[in-house]
Write a protein that holds these residues in place. Structure first.
Motif, PDB file in Angstrom:
ATOM      1  N   HIS A  90       0.823  -1.214   0.000  1.00  0.00           N
ATOM      2  CA  HIS A  90       0.000   0.000   0.000  1.00  0.00           C
ATOM      3  C   HIS A  90       0.857   1.264   0.000  1.00  0.00           C
ATOM      4  O   HIS A  90       1.878   1.309   0.688  1.00  0.00           O
ATOM      5  N   PRO A  91       0.452   2.302  -0.785  1.00  0.00           N
ATOM      6  CA  PRO A  91      -0.715   2.343  -1.670  1.00  0.00           C
ATOM      7  C   PRO A  91      -0.441   1.624  -2.988  1.00  0.00           C
ATOM      8  O   PRO A  91       0.607   1.804  -3.603  1.00  0.00           O
TER       9      PRO A  91
ATOM     10  N   ASP B 236      -6.209   0.290  -3.576  1.00  0.00           N
ATOM     11  CA  ASP B 236      -6.438   1.697  -3.263  1.00  0.00           C
ATOM     12  C   ASP B 236      -6.932   2.507  -4.455  1.00  0.00           C
ATOM     13  O   ASP B 236      -7.315   3.671  -4.290  1.00  0.00           O
TER      14      ASP B 236
END
Length: 339
Positions: free
Chosen positions: A61-62, A88
């Motif tokens: 992430h992201p 995301d």
């Protein structure tokens, strides 16, 4: 100080390259850059092995999922699945020029069907709460780039899309291979800069031929973000300076530290049955241009493919490059003393 969003610097979706192992390696170097999956077709998402296709490590992430397709209903369902898996961002590929993609009526050939792209994006945006974004070319074949790019963007914007990644080249759907399409059509950065200037309410990220963070910083005077492709893959070490230089956050990460961070992940994957070479192939350029880089590549390439190869191969390659650097430092000190 304003905290810059992840799209300020991102790593492009690249088929056969930006798999989950590559993305984890890139994350060891930059904690802030936005990472993208390889393109996954809607048919694969809907009918294939989702763990294999969509699974990723939380450390990534992201991270954005790039989809390939042209059926709004299928894209909406694939987007919902991607969001449920934790991505995301959901991105639609309107830029890949390969024959296989064209035969499936998705990728760059969709530049010729901007109304369909807008319909697809409206379906995706309605299906998910995460950002729905488009990655496109400036045009294909004999299209006028100003008309094709601005027309596509305007239609998608009216459908509720506000984030566009623009590869600043045309794609030639006939006569050039996908590799040639990454190099031969000329870049038109000023057109993308003008898109941002004339559509200031939109988020515009530029892609194509950006070879260094110096170039990225230049582009950021004109657009909202820069997407690196082959430069980030072949010389991933440049990502180690990205958080400080681009985001104004954190310390530089060198290749040695990146390897130390990557090894625990490698060990977990080896325990799960993944072959070492599937992970080390992404590390070959980590010490590009440094003393010992050739030895590093040789050990990983030759030893990493052997049955039963483990992290000791990485450690051996790291020791080789460390030893050569220490020798060079010692010679430099001796020369200084002699002077």
């Amino acid at each position: 100080m304003q905290r810059l969003p992840p799209h300020t610097l991102s790593v492009a979706p690249m088929m056969d390259w930006t798999d989950r192992h590559c993305r984890v390696l890139h994350r060891t170097l930059s904690g802030r850059a936005l990472l993208y999956t390889e393109m996954v077709t809607t048919g694969a998402v809907l009918n294939g092995d989702r763990e294999k296709l969509l699974g990723f490590d939380p450390v990534e992430h992201p991270v954005a999922l790039q989809l390939g397709g042209s059926e709004p209903a299928d894209l909406a369902e694939a987007a919902r699945i991607g969001e449920a898996w934790g991505y995301d961002e959901i991105n639609l590929n309107v830029g890949c020029p390969s024959d296989r993609v064209q035969s499936g009526r998705f990728g760059a050939c969709l530049m010729r069907e901007p109304e369909l792209v807008a319909e697809c994006m409206a379906a995706i945006a309605e299906a998910v709460r995460v950002p729905a974004t488009v990655k496109c070319r400036i045009g294909v074949d004999d299209q006028n780039p100003e008309e094709s790019l601005f027309g596509l963007v305007d239609l998608c914007a009216r459908a509720g899309v506000s984030h566009f990644v623009v590869h600043a080249r045309k794609a030639w759907l006939k006569g050039l291979s996908p590799k040639e399409n990454r190099d031969i059509p000329p870049l038109d950065y000023p057109l993308v800069w003008r898109l941002k200037a004339e559509r200031p309410e939109l988020t515009i990220v530029i892609n194509g031929g950006v070879a260094s963070l110096d170039e990225a910083e230049d582009h950021l005077r004109h657009v909202d973000g820069v997407m690196l492709g082959r430069a980030a893959y072949h010389t991933p070490g440049l990502l180690g300076e990205a958080d400080r230089r681009i985001f104004g956050d954190g310390q530089d990460v060198d290749g040695f530290e990146a390897v130390r961070r990557y090894i625990p992940y490698v060990e977990r994957q080896l325990s799960a049955g993944v072959h070492l070479a599937a992970m080390t192939r992404h590390m070959l350029g980590l010490f590009h241009g440094m003393p010992g880089a050739r030895a590093w590549r040789r050990i990983l390439t030759v030893e990493g493919v052997k049955a039963g190869a483990g992290v000791e191969v990485i450690e051996r390659a790291l020791a080789e490059i460390s030893g050569l650097q220490e020798q060079r430092l010692a010679r430099g000190l001796e020369a200084g003393e002699a002077a």
